[in-house]
Design an enzyme around this catalytic site. Sequence first.
Site, short mmCIF file in Angstrom:
data_model
loop_
_atom_site.label_atom_id
_atom_site.label_comp_id
_atom_site.label_asym_id
_atom_site.label_seq_id
_atom_site.Cartn_x
_atom_site.Cartn_y
_atom_site.Cartn_z
N LYS A 213 -3.27 -18.49 -8.98
CA LYS A 213 -2.83 -17.42 -9.88
C LYS A 213 -1.50 -16.86 -9.38
CE LYS A 213 -3.83 -12.93 -10.24
NZ LYS A 213 -2.57 -12.37 -10.75
N GLU A 287 -2.21 -13.47 4.15
CA GLU A 287 -0.85 -13.21 4.62
C GLU A 287 -0.44 -11.90 3.94
OE1 GLU A 287 2.49 -12.54 5.00
OE2 GLU A 287 3.24 -14.30 3.94
N CYS A 321 7.70 -9.66 2.98
CA CYS A 321 6.66 -9.10 3.84
C CYS A 321 7.10 -9.04 5.29
CB CYS A 321 5.38 -9.92 3.70
SG CYS A 321 5.65 -11.69 3.81
N GLU A 418 4.96 0.11 4.51
CA GLU A 418 5.77 -0.98 3.99
C GLU A 418 6.40 -0.53 2.67
OE1 GLU A 418 3.76 -4.60 2.63
OE2 GLU A 418 5.36 -5.73 3.61
#
Lengths: 510, 326
Positions: A213, A287, A321, A418
């Site tokens: 997906k 991840e 990331c 983040e």
Amino acid sequence: MAAMATQTDSRLVPASGHAPSSWGLGDGQAIPWEYAPAPEARDLVTLKDRYGLFVNGRFVPASDGGTFATVDPATEEQLAVVARATTADVDRAVRAARRAQSRSWGRLSGKERAKYLFRIARILQERSREFAVLESMDSGKPIKESRDVDVPLAAAHFWYYAGWADKLEYAFPGRVARPLGVAAQIIPWNFPLLMLSWKIAPALAAGNTVVLKPASTTPLSALLFAEVCQEADLPPGVVNIVTGPGEIGMAMVTHPGIDKVAFTGSTEIGKRIAQGVAGTDKALTLELGGKAANIVFDDAPLDQAVEGIVNGIYFNQGEVCCAGSRLLAQESIVEPLIDKLKDRLATIRVGDPLDKNTDVGAINSKAQLDKITELVASGVAEGAELYQPACDLPDRGFFFRPTLFTNVAQSHRIAREEIFGPVLSVLTFRTPDEAVEKANNTVYGLSAGIWTDKGSRILEMVGRMRAGVVWANTFNRFDPTSPFGGYKESGFGREGGLHGLLAYVRLEDR
Amino acid sequence: MATRGRPPASAGRDGTSRAAAARAGAVAAEAAPARLEVRKTYKLYIGGAFPRTESGRSYVISSADGAPLANACRASRKDLREAVRAARKAFPGWAAKTAMNRGQVLYRVAELMEGRREQFATEVSQAEGLAPAAARDAVGRAIDRWVWYAGWADKIGQVLGSSNPVAAPYFNFTIPEPTGVVGVVAPETSSLLGLISRLAPPLVTGNTVVVLASERRPLPAVTLAEVLATSDVPGGVVNILTGRRSELVPVLAGHADVDALDTWGVPDNLRVATEELAAEDIKRLLRRPTKTVEARFDWLDDAAAERPEWIAAFLEMKTVWHPIGA
């Protein structure tokens, strides 16, 4: 009119037309020359009005006919309408993948699987420009990055893992590597095709089949990849692409026909996914997020470090990331480093992702832009000092200025959370111990950067970083042979290299 | 200390048969023994010391045939948190030892176990109801397995690490590093061999460990703690708790300073809740396959129970990019 060369030295031609202070023209002074547009041609891409799900080798509408739109974040215009999968569609895709695994793909010899993967790698190379343009249109990333990084690396991943398909008996000494079965793979919007390749290439090489997906804001390159699978005559059901919202991803995770879940995305969703496989035998790799420290020592080559810092945080709008979002600068060089950094920021061109000279493209979505805006506001409110170069943003689309915060404290949200945007937080340190302490003081542990001229110091710092990837005097390098993944809440499991293959096999006794 | 109808001092402590124990008991009832045995108090093992549980609670440990053997500490959540603190404190030092040194330190544990073989065999026999020969076999196998894992200390990096031929001018390599503090829910059934098969893999690479010993058969684990305490394994590297699984497993799984969890011994009814708690901070999990029945796993089978994958489950792979040239 300025030259139309595709290779333009980024230091010479600021998009904004505002000069860095070091040029001596006065702050905010207009630069006395123009910068000509260098748009990449869009006509290589033929967009369809509607895209279906790719299930069992065919494009099909959602079982309830549902759709959603995907937009160009640089213009806010609709690019296409895409099928919105239902849980019934997920079930069909998983069944197709299971059939293919047990009847075709799982029975093929490694040599045959390898040749399919080589074929896919070649087709990606042949259609690379088409993929690059489509990727930039759908995601907002600069064409120079999709063209030079995303697409070539995606092809390289298929190339690398193709060669493993018929050499599995050499991969894990003393063990027989068997496929896990059907993998559910959920990928983010920051590197849509590249993340697809990180997921699909090792899975297929090991003999698994997949249901993948893509993110709901960037489905198009995955659907173009489905066409590549057809073009490569890949057996039906080996690769299935379902598009839709996060709930569909969770339906994949919890589907009883799944043997393996691989997810790249936020730590928050990663935790929900880990909970979704609780109590089962499903293999899992995650991840997740990061808040990397980029540590600059006083003996570092500063000009080189500035380029690395810029690449670390402004590459792909900072929507990475492993972005180097925390600059840790040794106190004695903070001032010259920040001065150089500000000068460099003045030359960064923000704008049309399809312009070949653009450095920072569009933020992927309104929601992400809002999140960045909110976090930057928190930085100001908490007392950090904001710096943004004077640059003009396009009237439409989701854009954000490259942003630099100084006077940042460890406790500030911009130092802990983040941001996933072009926002750098600068902290300082005096001793290597303090640098280590600050670098590791985070729930994340995906990556780190170290800038120093001293090799032995690099290796010492490498050993003390609690992070899965450490770049020395460079940043944001990737390679299919090189394992990538995180410590702590940045996830577990590796992608790339032999370790990436391990994530898709079950080891048995010989 | 409350007396709990323990068996006569000589019974079951020296590997004698139940009949012999009964005879000894009969004698004891008639006359005071020539020498009164000094009984052992089974305690927790935290940070290299043997504290009682801060909660002051205990529970009765019985042999396989139901005879009471001893009182074991019923560790509290506070004890568990102390154990995690001790493990975290010990982690940097243990991880920083050279691989060869760690291998030697662990090998020495096997040497010490060898010296206590008879004691272990007696305890395992009582705990698991094994015939003496079978118990001795299990203990011997446990010692040998410890040696097998100890030998991995300076080899696993070469087997699991790599240098990676990247398509750019960088020296690129990947090395394994220990994950950190690992919680081990030891097998419930196999009191020593099972425990050692789960404890050694995370330990050998430099992780520090908090063990929840078998709930009903914890005594061999406490004796192992005595071995560890007199070995060169630094205090805090291994911490062993006895007590109720239902009380301690959720605390261990939910503890934010525990990096990874071996859930092998988690009872099936706690499995989902344990893994959901562990997901809250992305703990690494080594899970017993759902089809594997804990009580039936054959720990004597070397091929099944000696697996480098179980070492790898508690390793992080670190990839380093170093420029070549300028």
